[in-house]
Design an enzyme around this catalytic site. Sequence first.
Site, mmCIF file in Angstrom:
data_model
loop_
_atom_site.group_PDB
_atom_site.id
_atom_site.type_symbol
_atom_site.label_atom_id
_atom_site.label_comp_id
_atom_site.label_asym_id
_atom_site.label_seq_id
_atom_site.Cartn_x
_atom_site.Cartn_y
_atom_site.Cartn_z
ATOM 1 N N ARG A 1 0.817 -1.231 0.000
ATOM 2 C CA ARG A 1 0.000 0.000 0.000
ATOM 3 C C ARG A 1 0.846 1.275 0.000
ATOM 4 O O ARG A 1 0.498 2.277 0.643
ATOM 5 C CB ARG A 1 -0.968 0.028 1.199
ATOM 6 C CG ARG A 1 -1.939 -1.105 1.244
ATOM 7 C CD ARG A 1 -2.925 -1.140 0.078
ATOM 8 N NE ARG A 1 -3.632 -2.394 0.101
ATOM 9 C CZ ARG A 1 -3.251 -3.478 -0.602
ATOM 10 N NH1 ARG A 1 -2.204 -3.447 -1.401
ATOM 11 N NH2 ARG A 1 -3.943 -4.581 -0.522
ATOM 12 N N GLU B 1 -3.724 3.574 6.759
ATOM 13 C CA GLU B 1 -3.651 3.367 5.307
ATOM 14 C C GLU B 1 -4.367 4.537 4.617
ATOM 15 O O GLU B 1 -3.918 5.034 3.582
ATOM 16 C CB GLU B 1 -4.327 2.041 4.927
ATOM 17 C CG GLU B 1 -4.332 1.781 3.421
ATOM 18 C CD GLU B 1 -4.810 0.377 3.068
ATOM 19 O OE1 GLU B 1 -4.528 -0.578 3.827
ATOM 20 O OE2 GLU B 1 -5.473 0.244 2.028
ATOM 21 N N SER C 1 -10.151 0.087 3.852
ATOM 22 C CA SER C 1 -9.358 -0.338 5.011
ATOM 23 C C SER C 1 -8.683 0.873 5.634
ATOM 24 O O SER C 1 -7.988 1.633 4.952
ATOM 25 C CB SER C 1 -8.280 -1.335 4.589
ATOM 26 O OG SER C 1 -8.898 -2.530 4.185
HETATM 27 C C1 LIG Z 1 -15.457 0.234 0.028
HETATM 28 C C2 LIG Z 1 -13.986 0.369 -0.242
HETATM 29 C C3 LIG Z 1 -13.231 -0.762 -0.465
HETATM 30 C C4 LIG Z 1 -11.852 -0.659 -0.720
HETATM 31 N N1 LIG Z 1 -11.145 -1.792 -0.942
HETATM 32 C C5 LIG Z 1 -9.825 -1.712 -1.224
HETATM 33 C C6 LIG Z 1 -9.057 -2.878 -1.496
HETATM 34 O O1 LIG Z 1 -9.553 -4.002 -1.458
HETATM 35 N N2 LIG Z 1 -7.741 -2.722 -1.782
HETATM 36 C C7 LIG Z 1 -7.138 -1.501 -1.829
HETATM 37 O O2 LIG Z 1 -5.940 -1.426 -2.129
HETATM 38 N N3 LIG Z 1 -7.836 -0.386 -1.584
HETATM 39 C C8 LIG Z 1 -9.156 -0.457 -1.286
HETATM 40 N N4 LIG Z 1 -9.859 0.684 -1.012
HETATM 41 C C9 LIG Z 1 -9.135 1.971 -0.981
HETATM 42 C C10 LIG Z 1 -9.080 2.743 -2.285
HETATM 43 O O3 LIG Z 1 -10.129 2.387 -3.174
HETATM 44 C C11 LIG Z 1 -7.737 2.586 -2.994
HETATM 45 O O4 LIG Z 1 -6.661 2.998 -2.191
HETATM 46 C C12 LIG Z 1 -7.676 3.394 -4.307
HETATM 47 O O5 LIG Z 1 -6.462 3.078 -4.964
HETATM 48 C C13 LIG Z 1 -7.755 4.902 -4.105
HETATM 49 O O6 LIG Z 1 -8.016 5.500 -5.352
HETATM 50 P P1 LIG Z 1 -8.759 6.912 -5.444
HETATM 51 O O7 LIG Z 1 -8.895 7.271 -6.878
HETATM 52 O O8 LIG Z 1 -10.023 6.899 -4.673
HETATM 53 O O9 LIG Z 1 -7.706 7.847 -4.743
HETATM 54 P P2 LIG Z 1 -7.952 8.951 -3.625
HETATM 55 O O10 LIG Z 1 -8.566 8.338 -2.422
HETATM 56 O O11 LIG Z 1 -8.650 10.122 -4.224
HETATM 57 O O12 LIG Z 1 -6.442 9.338 -3.309
HETATM 58 C C14 LIG Z 1 -5.595 8.376 -2.693
HETATM 59 C C15 LIG Z 1 -4.156 8.823 -2.916
HETATM 60 O O13 LIG Z 1 -3.853 8.715 -4.300
HETATM 61 C C16 LIG Z 1 -3.383 9.952 -4.804
HETATM 62 N N5 LIG Z 1 -3.814 10.081 -6.211
HETATM 63 C C17 LIG Z 1 -5.011 9.801 -6.754
HETATM 64 N N6 LIG Z 1 -4.984 10.018 -8.085
HETATM 65 C C18 LIG Z 1 -3.731 10.455 -8.386
HETATM 66 C C19 LIG Z 1 -3.055 10.847 -9.588
HETATM 67 N N7 LIG Z 1 -3.660 10.854 -10.780
HETATM 68 N N8 LIG Z 1 -1.753 11.225 -9.513
HETATM 69 C C20 LIG Z 1 -1.108 11.243 -8.332
HETATM 70 N N9 LIG Z 1 -1.685 10.886 -7.153
HETATM 71 C C21 LIG Z 1 -2.983 10.492 -7.202
HETATM 72 C C22 LIG Z 1 -3.985 11.003 -3.902
HETATM 73 O O14 LIG Z 1 -3.205 12.187 -3.912
HETATM 74 C C23 LIG Z 1 -3.920 10.288 -2.546
HETATM 75 O O15 LIG Z 1 -2.641 10.400 -1.987
HETATM 76 C C24 LIG Z 1 -11.237 0.607 -0.757
HETATM 77 C C25 LIG Z 1 -12.006 1.755 -0.544
HETATM 78 C C26 LIG Z 1 -13.359 1.647 -0.287
HETATM 79 C C27 LIG Z 1 -14.159 2.892 -0.076
#
Ligand SMILES: Cc1cc2nc3c(=O)[nH]c(=O)nc-3n(C[C@H](O)[C@H](O)[C@H](O)COP(=O)(O)OP(=O)(O)OC[C@H]3O[C@@H](n4cnc5c(N)ncnc54)[C@H](O)[C@@H]3O)c2cc1C
Length: 309
Positions: free
Chosen positions: A178, A302, A227
């Site tokens: 992560r 996380e 998480s």
């Molecule tokens: C119901 C639920 C279930 C989930 N299950 C999992 C799982 O099984 N496994 C898992 O790994 N995660 C899980 N997650 C967490 C999440 O979906 C992941 O971490 C995902 O990768 C975050 O993507 P996001 O677009 O929402 O990023 P955000 O939450 O908007 O941002 C997260 C980070 O990524 C950075 N970021 C986003 N886009 C960019 C970009 N284009 N360039 C540079 N930095 C960027 C942001 O600055 C921030 O630091 C879950 C979340 C939820 C709500």
Amino acid sequence: MSELALPTVRGQILRGESLAPFTWFRVGGPAEALFIPADEDDLSEFLRALPQEIPVTVLGVGSNVIVRDGGVPGVVIRLAGRQWAQIVTDFDSVDAPEARVIAGAGALDSMVAKAAAKAGVAGLEFFAGIPGTIGGALTMNAGCYGAETKDVLEAAWGFDRSGEMRTFSVEDMGFTYRHSAFDGEIIWMQAVFKGRRDTPEAVQARMNEITARREGSQPIREKTGGSTFKNPELENGEKLSAWKLVDEAGMRGYKRGGAQVSEKHANFLINTGDATAADIEGLGEDVRAAVKAKHGVELNWEIKRIGRA
Ligand SMILES: Cc1cc2nc3c(=O)[nH]c(=O)nc-3n(C[C@H](O)[C@H](O)[C@H](O)COP(=O)(O)OP(=O)(O)OC[C@H]3O[C@@H](n4cnc5c(N)ncnc54)[C@H](O)[C@@H]3O)c2cc1C
């Protein structure tokens, strides 16, 4: 406070826009400036002209963040719109054992999984279980059920803070559990993933399994951030489950203000309706303290917490 002086853009700049609607938790204050670039050139020109001292934060679909109640200083960038979510699958020879998928940083992981399945590319099924974008996956080394971004990524490219396009191979990314080495340093634009050839039906069947498993075990229809804490690894190499530690510390269902530890999955926090970001973050700290008291184990967040309280 005087208004932030920003370069002229072709996209949109919104001042003082609430970020809560752009996050899964639906909490948090405004962005000092929210920039939605028109295209890559607009973004790179903006970054080149933007004074270095102005902080830049990128938001995906906000599925792994708590935006604090005081909002985010500087510029928040959102890659909103179809041009950031393009997915290309059909360019390797059908006879080749490997196949590639190129996806924009704004593409939802689940859409990438679907496109891969349709094209008969195996290995990216786990993306069906993650509700974020590719930009978020590159930052978080997102993964589930035994697979993670580092297993399928070949290369990714994006802009650095001064607007230069930079390309990185998977080895350059410094992926660990992560985590990636470029967290906050690169604004990801696109990534190329590698998979194996399989039939679309077989890939789809595995994706369906992942989706069903998640439905049964996670509160995926709630206002949550996934998480909350990383699974800790002890010095002797033993790996522990964060949810088990939280559960054993008696914190399942525990509340603070409008925030609650999920009854369904003890490593998920939930906004039950009227939580503030402070409620959610404070609840997380309560959980950390309880786990530390019960097990002597330090849980690490996380979920990203951004902005000021
Ligand atoms: C119901 C639920 C279930 C989930 N299950 C999992 C799982 O099984 N496994 C898992 O790994 N995660 C899980 N997650 C967490 C999440 O979906 C992941 O971490 C995902 O990768 C975050 O993507 P996001 O677009 O929402 O990023 P955000 O939450 O908007 O941002 C997260 C980070 O990524 C950075 N970021 C986003 N886009 C960019 C970009 N284009 N360039 C540079 N930095 C960027 C942001 O600055 C921030 O630091 C879950 C979340 C939820 C709500």
